[in-house]
Each structure stands twice: as C-alpha cells, then as structure tokens.
Design an enzyme around this catalytic site. Structure first.
Site, PDB file in Angstrom:
ATOM      1  CB  SER A   1      -0.909   0.022   1.228  1.00  4.87           C
ATOM      2  OG  SER A   1      -1.828  -1.034   1.192  1.00  4.87           O
ATOM      3  CB  SER A   2      -0.073   4.715  -0.894  1.00  7.39           C
ATOM      4  OG  SER A   2       0.211   5.988  -0.355  1.00  7.39           O
TER       5      SER A   2
END
Length: 210
Positions: A60-61
C-alpha cells in the site's frame, strides 16, 4: 538501519505528516522502518505510491498505511491481528506500536519472504502464518485490534468473534464499486458501531491459500 536509510525514512515520514495527522509514535514508526526492504524496486521505495510485489499483490501507499494505522489506535496495545501480510511493511509499522503482531498471509511465498524481512530488521514481536485470512488466528484470540490489509464487501464474522470487547477493527470495505476505510468498534458481543473514514484502494480478500 544506517544513517542514509534513516534520512530517507524521515523524509518520507515528513511527507506523510504533511498529508495525514500523525501521532508522535506513528511518525517514529515510519522513521524506523526502512520501506526499501519490503519493495522489490528499491529506487521507488520512498515514493508515496503503492508498489507491486510478488504474487500479483501490492504494498500500500505509505499514506494509506498511515491512515489505517492511525485509525487502529494501536499504540501500547498487546495483540494485533493483521489479515494480508504481503511483504510485511504494515506489520512492521505496527510492531513499533503494539507488543505483538500476528499476521496471516494466504500466499506461501509472501509469508516466507515477510518472515525474512522481519528477521533482517530484528522484529521479534511479529508472527506470520500461511493460511486463509478469513479464518483469522483463533489460538491467540481475542485480539485488541484487527486490521484487514485487503478489501471485502463484508468483514467475516469469524474476525469479529476474535476481536476483544472494546476492540477496534479497521478494514477497506467495498460497496457500489468503491472502497472506503471503515473503523469498527466492538462495544459488546452483539453491538458493533462503524465509521467511514476515507477512500482507499486494496486488493480483495480471497478465500483459500496459494
């Protein structure tokens, strides 16, 4: 972690803090977790973007990791269950905040590589299991916190059953073609309240193992 890694981590943590309100503990967790270990293409490790990893999955970011971690209110709790370990970055962040992290990963190669990543960082409080994430990890339940790092239309009842009373579960919930981070609080065995926090984008929660 050497000085250069620390500088990169702190720069990224500062960029995250420009976009997401971080507690000091969560900020320090980002400063002390070198993301490049968890990202196959190291030169992009400190970009605020999701990155592809093995098994057709994604890390994920950092912005999303920060939002999920803050929503979980995890600092100082004993046991956290994560569903969807991936390469291990989210669990590594959690390990700086909670006493013990139990992470379930359905893809065998990712479960194995995440263990190597945790060992390389000396993170002894993180435990990884290769299993169907929908089953949770009942032998260590109840958990003070539960985090789903994969999207689902509905949280499996078994995961709510493994959440302690008063505990918090954070999950990406998919509805009408969109995903949102939703925070659930278990007030009692029969009463759970929820709050929609922010848009997100995660791979789906799948059944079985691979």
């Amino acid at each position: 972690m050497d000085n250069l890694e620390r500088i990169k981590c702190q720069k990224m943590a500062d960029e995250i803090a420009d976009n997401v309100a971080l507690s000091l503990g969560v900020y320090e967790a980002f400063c002390n977790t070198p993301r490049e270990i968890f990202v196959p293409v190291g030169r992009y490790a400190y970009d605020l973007l999701a990155q592809p990893i093995d098994g057709s999955q994604w890390i994920s970011s950092p912005l999303t990791v920060a939002k999920m971690t803050m929503a979980l209110e995890v600092e100082g709790v004993d046991k956290v269950l994560e569903i969807g370990c991936g390469s291990g970055y989210q669990a590594a962040i959690l390990s700086h905040l909670a006493h013990r992290v139990f992470s379930v990963e359905r893809i065998a190669s990712l479960a194995a590589s995440s263990r190597v990543n945790f060992e390389s960082l000396g993170l002894r409080g993180v435990h990884v299991r290769h299993d169907d994430g929908r089953s949770g990890w009942s032998s260590f339940a109840p958990f003070d916190r539960v985090l789903l790092s994969c999207a689902t239309p509905e949280v499996p009842k078994r995961l709510f059953d493994q959440l302690a009373q008063g505990g918090i579960l954070v999950a990406p919930i998919e509805s009408n073609g969109a995903q949102n981070i939703v925070k659930f609080k278990k007030l009692s065995a029969t009463e759970i309240v929820s709050e929609v926090l922010d848009e997100c984008l995660f791979v789906p929660l799948l059944s079985g193992t691979a």
